[in-house]
Scaffold this motif. Structure first.
Motif, PDB file in Angstrom:
ATOM      1  N   MET A 209       0.841  -1.191   0.000  1.00  0.00           N
ATOM      2  CA  MET A 209       0.000   0.000   0.000  1.00  0.00           C
ATOM      3  C   MET A 209       0.878   1.245   0.000  1.00  0.00           C
ATOM      4  O   MET A 209       2.006   1.219   0.478  1.00  0.00           O
ATOM      5  N   SER A 210       0.331   2.298  -0.552  1.00  0.00           N
ATOM      6  CA  SER A 210       1.058   3.556  -0.605  1.00  0.00           C
ATOM      7  C   SER A 210       1.111   4.167   0.797  1.00  0.00           C
ATOM      8  O   SER A 210       0.393   3.750   1.704  1.00  0.00           O
ATOM      9  N   GLN A 211       1.943   5.157   0.946  1.00  0.00           N
ATOM     10  CA  GLN A 211       2.050   5.858   2.228  1.00  0.00           C
ATOM     11  C   GLN A 211       0.711   6.503   2.581  1.00  0.00           C
ATOM     12  O   GLN A 211       0.293   6.485   3.731  1.00  0.00           O
ATOM     13  N   GLU A 212       0.030   7.039   1.582  1.00  0.00           N
ATOM     14  CA  GLU A 212      -1.280   7.661   1.818  1.00  0.00           C
ATOM     15  C   GLU A 212      -2.304   6.629   2.271  1.00  0.00           C
ATOM     16  O   GLU A 212      -3.086   6.872   3.194  1.00  0.00           O
ATOM     17  N   GLN A 213      -2.311   5.445   1.653  1.00  0.00           N
ATOM     18  CA  GLN A 213      -3.242   4.393   2.051  1.00  0.00           C
ATOM     19  C   GLN A 213      -2.963   3.934   3.482  1.00  0.00           C
ATOM     20  O   GLN A 213      -3.890   3.689   4.248  1.00  0.00           O
ATOM     21  N   ALA A 214      -1.693   3.816   3.837  1.00  0.00           N
ATOM     22  CA  ALA A 214      -1.331   3.426   5.200  1.00  0.00           C
ATOM     23  C   ALA A 214      -1.807   4.478   6.195  1.00  0.00           C
ATOM     24  O   ALA A 214      -2.315   4.148   7.275  1.00  0.00           O
ATOM     25  N   PHE A 215      -1.669   5.754   5.837  1.00  0.00           N
ATOM     26  CA  PHE A 215      -2.126   6.836   6.705  1.00  0.00           C
ATOM     27  C   PHE A 215      -3.646   6.777   6.869  1.00  0.00           C
ATOM     28  O   PHE A 215      -4.167   6.909   7.977  1.00  0.00           O
ATOM     29  N   GLN A 216      -4.363   6.557   5.755  1.00  0.00           N
ATOM     30  CA  GLN A 216      -5.824   6.470   5.806  1.00  0.00           C
ATOM     31  C   GLN A 216      -6.279   5.294   6.658  1.00  0.00           C
ATOM     32  O   GLN A 216      -7.235   5.396   7.422  1.00  0.00           O
ATOM     33  N   ARG A 217      -5.571   4.171   6.555  1.00  0.00           N
ATOM     34  CA  ARG A 217      -5.922   2.996   7.352  1.00  0.00           C
ATOM     35  C   ARG A 217      -5.695   3.269   8.833  1.00  0.00           C
ATOM     36  O   ARG A 217      -6.511   2.895   9.668  1.00  0.00           O
ATOM     37  N   GLY A 218      -4.591   3.933   9.157  1.00  0.00           N
ATOM     38  CA  GLY A 218      -4.330   4.287  10.552  1.00  0.00           C
ATOM     39  C   GLY A 218      -5.395   5.221  11.103  1.00  0.00           C
ATOM     40  O   GLY A 218      -5.860   5.063  12.238  1.00  0.00           O
ATOM     41  N   ARG A 219      -5.789   6.187  10.293  1.00  0.00           N
ATOM     42  CA  ARG A 219      -6.839   7.122  10.703  1.00  0.00           C
ATOM     43  C   ARG A 219      -8.159   6.372  10.887  1.00  0.00           C
ATOM     44  O   ARG A 219      -8.904   6.613  11.836  1.00  0.00           O
ATOM     45  N   ALA A 220      -8.447   5.417   9.993  1.00  0.00           N
ATOM     46  CA  ALA A 220      -9.696   4.653  10.057  1.00  0.00           C
ATOM     47  C   ALA A 220      -9.764   3.791  11.315  1.00  0.00           C
ATOM     48  O   ALA A 220     -10.802   3.727  11.976  1.00  0.00           O
ATOM     49  N   VAL A 221      -8.662   3.113  11.651  1.00  0.00           N
ATOM     50  CA  VAL A 221      -8.684   2.263  12.842  1.00  0.00           C
ATOM     51  C   VAL A 221      -8.841   3.116  14.101  1.00  0.00           C
ATOM     52  O   VAL A 221      -9.563   2.726  15.033  1.00  0.00           O
ATOM     53  N   ASN A 222      -8.223   4.281  14.139  1.00  0.00           N
ATOM     54  CA  ASN A 222      -8.392   5.177  15.295  1.00  0.00           C
ATOM     55  C   ASN A 222      -9.835   5.626  15.426  1.00  0.00           C
ATOM     56  O   ASN A 222     -10.398   5.646  16.521  1.00  0.00           O
ATOM     57  N   LEU A 223     -10.445   5.994  14.305  1.00  0.00           N
ATOM     58  CA  LEU A 223     -11.833   6.453  14.326  1.00  0.00           C
ATOM     59  C   LEU A 223     -12.777   5.331  14.756  1.00  0.00           C
ATOM     60  O   LEU A 223     -13.665   5.541  15.589  1.00  0.00           O
ATOM     61  N   ALA A 224     -12.571   4.133  14.224  1.00  0.00           N
ATOM     62  CA  ALA A 224     -13.417   2.993  14.598  1.00  0.00           C
ATOM     63  C   ALA A 224     -13.263   2.665  16.084  1.00  0.00           C
ATOM     64  O   ALA A 224     -14.250   2.412  16.783  1.00  0.00           O
ATOM     65  N   ARG A 225     -12.027   2.661  16.575  1.00  0.00           N
ATOM     66  CA  ARG A 225     -11.777   2.362  17.986  1.00  0.00           C
ATOM     67  C   ARG A 225     -12.450   3.405  18.885  1.00  0.00           C
ATOM     68  O   ARG A 225     -13.134   3.062  19.849  1.00  0.00           O
ATOM     69  N   MET A 226     -12.288   4.686  18.536  1.00  0.00           N
ATOM     70  CA  MET A 226     -12.880   5.751  19.364  1.00  0.00           C
ATOM     71  C   MET A 226     -14.403   5.688  19.348  1.00  0.00           C
ATOM     72  O   MET A 226     -15.044   5.915  20.374  1.00  0.00           O
ATOM     73  N   ARG A 227     -14.987   5.356  18.189  1.00  0.00           N
ATOM     74  CA  ARG A 227     -16.456   5.232  18.136  1.00  0.00           C
ATOM     75  C   ARG A 227     -16.904   4.050  18.993  1.00  0.00           C
ATOM     76  O   ARG A 227     -17.889   4.142  19.729  1.00  0.00           O
ATOM     77  N   GLY A 228     -16.172   2.946  18.906  1.00  0.00           N
ATOM     78  CA  GLY A 228     -16.500   1.789  19.739  1.00  0.00           C
ATOM     79  C   GLY A 228     -16.420   2.124  21.222  1.00  0.00           C
ATOM     80  O   GLY A 228     -17.288   1.728  22.015  1.00  0.00           O
TER      81      GLY A 228
END
Length: 131
Positions: free
Chosen positions: A31-50
């Motif tokens: 994955m590109s650096q941007e995709q890795a950043f987006q995935r990291g942001r997504a997991v943080n958002l999902a965890r915080m919502r949970g």
């Protein structure tokens, strides 16, 4: 027949000549650096919502995979529709104490990792981890 002293030299020469022919294309699965950043942001958002929908960190902790930058095995799917996370949770310390989870959460995050598209499930575990 070449002498035994020349064999290592001939082997090295063969490797040097073959190296340009052995070009290997990069893996497409990287994955590109941007995709890795987006995935990291997504997991943080999902965890915080949970954490939020289950009462906050004072009473709830998500599975350890939700603290991994990539989402670990909590990331079920990543495609054009978004990133789907499915993770367990419970009282603080549940995983470390070997207790079973009391909550299962399934959240779909936008592909860019910036918004929660849907909380698909949040309730008692439908299955146990590893089952």
């Amino acid at each position: 027949m070449p002498s035994f002293r020349l064999r290592p030299l001939l082997g090295a020469l063969a490797l040097l000549l073959a190296a340009p022919l052995a070009h290997v294309a990069p893996a497409r699965a990287q994955m590109s650096q941007e995709q890795a950043f987006q995935r990291g942001r997504a997991v943080n958002l999902a965890r915080m919502r949970g954490e939020m929908i289950n009462g906050g960190l004072g009473v709830y902790r998500p599975a350890i995979c939700m603290y991994e930058r990539s989402g670990g095995n909590c990331l079920v799917r990543s495609d054009a529709e978004g990133l789907l996370f499915r993770f367990y949770g419970g009282v603080p310390g549940w995983a470390q104490l070997g207790q079973p989870p009391t909550v299962e959460t399934e959240i779909l995050i936008a592909p860019d990792g910036r918004s929660v598209l849907s909380v698909l499930y949040n309730g008692p575990p439908r299955t146990q981890p590893g089952v």
